[in-house]
Scaffold this active site. Structure first.
Site, short mmCIF file in Angstrom:
data_model
loop_
_atom_site.label_atom_id
_atom_site.label_comp_id
_atom_site.label_asym_id
_atom_site.label_seq_id
_atom_site.Cartn_x
_atom_site.Cartn_y
_atom_site.Cartn_z
N GLU A 45 -27.79 -11.81 15.58
CA GLU A 45 -27.52 -12.20 16.82
C GLU A 45 -27.95 -13.79 17.10
OE1 GLU A 45 -28.00 -10.02 19.73
OE2 GLU A 45 -27.72 -8.01 18.64
C1 LIG Z 1 -27.23 -5.95 8.87
C2 LIG Z 1 -26.29 -6.84 9.62
C3 LIG Z 1 -25.58 -6.45 10.78
C4 LIG Z 1 -24.93 -7.06 11.41
N1 LIG Z 1 -24.39 -6.56 12.75
C5 LIG Z 1 -23.28 -7.26 13.37
C6 LIG Z 1 -22.42 -6.59 14.35
O1 LIG Z 1 -22.73 -5.45 14.75
N2 LIG Z 1 -21.58 -7.26 14.65
C7 LIG Z 1 -21.17 -8.61 14.57
O2 LIG Z 1 -20.27 -9.22 14.91
N3 LIG Z 1 -21.97 -9.36 13.29
C8 LIG Z 1 -22.95 -8.60 12.67
N4 LIG Z 1 -23.58 -9.27 11.84
C9 LIG Z 1 -23.22 -10.46 11.17
C10 LIG Z 1 -24.23 -11.52 11.69
O3 LIG Z 1 -24.32 -11.83 12.88
C11 LIG Z 1 -23.84 -12.96 10.89
O4 LIG Z 1 -24.32 -12.53 9.52
C12 LIG Z 1 -24.75 -14.08 11.54
O5 LIG Z 1 -24.22 -14.42 12.58
C13 LIG Z 1 -24.61 -15.21 10.25
O6 LIG Z 1 -23.34 -15.57 9.86
P1 LIG Z 1 -22.86 -15.35 8.33
O7 LIG Z 1 -23.29 -14.29 7.74
O8 LIG Z 1 -21.51 -15.75 8.08
O9 LIG Z 1 -24.01 -16.71 8.00
P2 LIG Z 1 -23.46 -18.43 7.83
O10 LIG Z 1 -23.00 -18.49 9.25
O11 LIG Z 1 -22.65 -18.54 6.79
O12 LIG Z 1 -24.92 -18.90 7.86
C14 LIG Z 1 -25.57 -19.32 6.28
C15 LIG Z 1 -26.86 -20.01 6.80
O13 LIG Z 1 -26.29 -21.22 7.05
C16 LIG Z 1 -26.88 -21.36 8.39
N5 LIG Z 1 -25.85 -22.45 9.41
C17 LIG Z 1 -24.50 -22.01 9.58
N6 LIG Z 1 -24.30 -22.99 10.32
C18 LIG Z 1 -25.02 -23.79 10.57
C19 LIG Z 1 -25.24 -25.01 11.32
N7 LIG Z 1 -24.26 -25.56 12.06
N8 LIG Z 1 -26.42 -25.75 11.39
C20 LIG Z 1 -27.47 -25.32 10.37
N9 LIG Z 1 -27.23 -24.30 9.64
C21 LIG Z 1 -26.28 -23.37 9.81
C22 LIG Z 1 -27.47 -20.24 9.02
O14 LIG Z 1 -28.34 -20.49 9.76
C23 LIG Z 1 -27.76 -19.54 7.50
O15 LIG Z 1 -29.06 -19.78 7.22
C24 LIG Z 1 -24.48 -8.25 10.87
C25 LIG Z 1 -25.14 -8.90 9.86
C26 LIG Z 1 -25.95 -8.29 9.15
C27 LIG Z 1 -26.60 -8.74 7.93
#
Ligand SMILES: Cc1cc2nc3c(=O)[nH]c(=O)nc-3n(C[C@H](O)[C@H](O)[C@H](O)COP(=O)(O)OP(=O)(O)OC[C@H]3O[C@@H](n4cnc5c(N)ncnc54)[C@H](O)[C@@H]3O)c2cc1C
Length: 598
Positions: free
Chosen positions: A406
């Site tokens: 989220e």
């Molecule tokens: C169990 C689970 C359920 C989920 N359910 C859903 C769902 O129902 N629907 C859905 O659409 N998604 C879902 N997600 C996905 C979730 O929303 C994403 O994992 C989340 O938004 C983070 O994206 P990412 O994993 O690609 O991490 P990334 O975006 O790659 O981030 C990795 C790290 O980098 C940091 N970061 C990224 N961008 C920046 C920035 N601009 N500045 C500083 N730091 C940054 C982040 O804060 C994080 O610490 C789910 C994830 C999990 C693990």
């Protein structure tokens, strides 16, 4: 409860930084109606009776079991809270929706699945669907006949959701959209019937679609092997020339981001409530265990260091609960005081947007509070806390994801400041005049201050000073970096931490004052909790401001600003050790969070 329309400055989102609200205008759990309490009780009993006994099988992904649990919840009306009654839902007010979410937290994997369906899997259709789409899907989503999910994230696009690669093109005959691409991490994706999918029309225009299970070319992958919330379904989904009817476009082409971000805004608020419920459960279990377990001839509960943990858990839960219910009351007050002739759904969306800052705060502070509580919970259980036979081990694993989904807490921290600055620049929130006024006050120099006296006088003073500290640090940062402030993320995060602590301080204080005025039996302990929270928050705020200022100013300017900061941050000493012991005793007396419903 607060019922002033949103148009008045006092009640605007983020206005807490520059205005002061009276205790009687703050909604607190003591203001819950019998009906709202009953909703919470129904949800809690449902989880205890129907879900908890099935946890071992749910954790092992027993085929169909989670879907069955959700459908059962639907049968007793627990899935249709966000859906208007005219479409077969319960049309719950914001406070009822909040207590419902909170009380589902008895099993985190179920709470997450509930949010995936009844929150982010439902809101897009409620707020952005056409009449036909609402009539077709909402009544069945409300009962659980159809289960839903929200599909935004992709393998290469999580936080940066608009970098999605999934594409939609109109078929040559113009009758359908053809989807190609992949989504990742989809909660409920293994069994859902309705998928809210974001894709770029012609690879450019970010848009939203409703996809039904069974669509040729649409499949889901295997369950992910997760650290926690193992009972929930999380799968990737794939589109290979999947044809969906043209009328399944949700909202407008190129406006998918409006659907995505407004939906997440609602989801974030509820996530904070789920986290609040989870934190209370851990406190309850920790309290019980600390009396069952003996060491050195004493119950664990008798040791000061264990009391300190129980006391601090209760203090933090109190702060997050005070904020979340205050926000829920504010949101509901604004929705119900709106123009009765206006489109209710549109109005509700506008109000939710207004309080997007408070929603992000709910998410960040809620998730970090539950994480703190599960960590201390494991510590209180000692080695047994590290054993999967004890539920606190699962709670520890389950909690961690809340800081990730989220919108990660990093993203939400940045959003809080971004939204505040946007409102300030647009003149919606008079932060700039407030910072200028403070600048003049600083130039005049310190006035003689009499020592604060009377109930909550020191806390009141600290709160006012904390708001000034925010203006000092934020004003200096904006002046120096201007539109480049966002590039200085560490400073933004420090400012965001101050914002969250200010909101928590004020919400805790007003609730304690309201409780004292009502001569509640828990008023004294609540006053303790508010005082301890505010005392520690002042230290945190001073540190964050110092960090931000040192990265912003230098030389004599910095020396002067740090002197002003020290003056603002001065607060009388408080015996928080004794306070934590008293609060821990209140926890131990009932083996639960002591301010429930108060
Ligand atoms: C169990 C689970 C359920 C989920 N359910 C859903 C769902 O129902 N629907 C859905 O659409 N998604 C879902 N997600 C996905 C979730 O929303 C994403 O994992 C989340 O938004 C983070 O994206 P990412 O994993 O690609 O991490 P990334 O975006 O790659 O981030 C990795 C790290 O980098 C940091 N970061 C990224 N961008 C920046 C920035 N601009 N500045 C500083 N730091 C940054 C982040 O804060 C994080 O610490 C789910 C994830 C999990 C693990």
């Amino acid at each position: 409860m607060a019922t002033t329309p949103v148009s008045q400055a006092l009640n605007r989102g983020g206005a807490f930084l520059i205005t002061s609200i009276a205790p009687e205008d703050v909604f607190t759990p003591a203001d819950l109606t019998d009906d709202q309490r009953l909703i919470g009780q129904t949800a809690e009993e449902f989880v205890a009776k129907e879900v908890v006994p099935n946890i071992p099988q749910l954790e092992l992904h027993k085929e169909g079991l989670l879907a069955q649990m959700l459908k059962k919840a639907g049968e007793i009306g627990l899935l249709g809270g966000a859906i208007p009654e005219s479409y077969g839902g319960a049309g719950l007010d914001k406070v009822s929706a909040t207590i419902l979410a909170e009380k589902l937290a008895g099993y985190a994997a179920f709470a997450v699945s509930h949010g995936g369906h009844a929150g982010i899997g439902t809101i897009p259709i409620v707020y952005f669907g056409t009449e036909e789409q609402k009539k077709k899907y909402l009544p069945k989503i409300a009962t659980g006949e159809l289960l839903s999910c929200y599909c935004l994230s992709e393998p290469q696009a999580g936080s940066d959701a608009l970098a999605a690669r999934t594409r939609a093109v109109l078929s040559p005959d113009g009758k359908s959209w053809i989807l190609n691409g992949q989504k990742m991490w989809i909660t409920n994706g293994g069994f859902a019937d309705v998928y809210i999918v974001f894709a770029k029309v012609d690879g450019e225009k970010f848009s939203c679609f409703i996809v039904e299970r069974g669509t040729p070319g649409f499949t889901n992958g295997a369950e992910e092997h997760k650290m926690g919330i193992r009972g929930s379904s999380t799968v990737p989904i794939f589109f290979e020339n999947a044809h969906i009817p043209k009328e399944n476009l949700l909202h407008e082409i190129g406006r998918g981001h409006i659907v995505a971000f407004n939906t997440l805004n609602v989801g974030r608020f509820s996530l904070g409530a789920y986290c609040l419920g989870g934190a209370k459960k851990v406190l309850e279990a920790s309290s019980k265990y600390s009396k069952e377990r003996t060491a050195f001839g004493k119950q664990l509960a008798e040791f000061g260091l264990i009391k300190a943990k129980l006391g601090e858990m209760a203090i933090r839960i109190f702060a997050v609960e005070s904020m979340i219910y205050r926000s829920a009351g504010m949101i509901e007050g604004a929705v119900s005081s709106g123009d009765s002739a206006a489109d209710k759904t549109k109005q509700a969306m506008e109000v939710l947007e207004e309080y997007a800052i408070e929603s992000s705060i709910s998410k960040v502070v809620g998730s970090e509070t539950v994480d703190f509580c599960v960590d201390e919970g494991v510590q209180i259980f000692g080695g047994y806390g590290f054993h999967e036979d004890y539920p606190v081990a699962r709670a520890y694993r389950d909690s961690r994801v809340n800081r990730i989904f989220e919108g990660t807490n990093e993203i939400n921290r940045m959003l809080i400041i971004q939204m505040l600055m946007k409102r300030a620049t647009a003149g919606i929130l008079p932060l700039i005049p407030a910072a200028k006024k403070l600048g003049e006050e600083i130039l005049v120099g310190p006035s003689f201050e009499e020592a604060a006296t009377g109930a909550f006088a020191e806390e009141e003073r600290s709160l006012a000073q904390a708001k000034k500290i925010f203006l000092l640090a934020a004003g200096t940062a904006v002046e120096k970096f201007r539109e480049k402030l966002a590039d200085n993320q560490e400073i933004v995060a420090a400012l965001s931490n101050i914002v969250m602590d200010v909101y928590a301080m004020e919400s805790s204080l007003r609730r304690a004052q309201k409780s004292a005025a009502a001569r509640s039996s828990v008023a004294a302990v609540m006053a303790d909790a508010a005082s301890a929270f505010i005392y520690d928050a002042m230290d945190r705020i001073e540190k964050e401001a110092r960090t931000a200022l040192a990265a912003t100013a230098d030389g004599d300017t910095l020396i002067t600003q740090l002197a002003v900061l020290r003056r603002f941050a001065k607060h009388a000493p408080l015996d928080t050790i004794a306070i934590r012991r008293r609060i821990a005793d209140a926890v131990l007396a009932q083996d639960r969070y002591p301010f429930e419903g108060r």
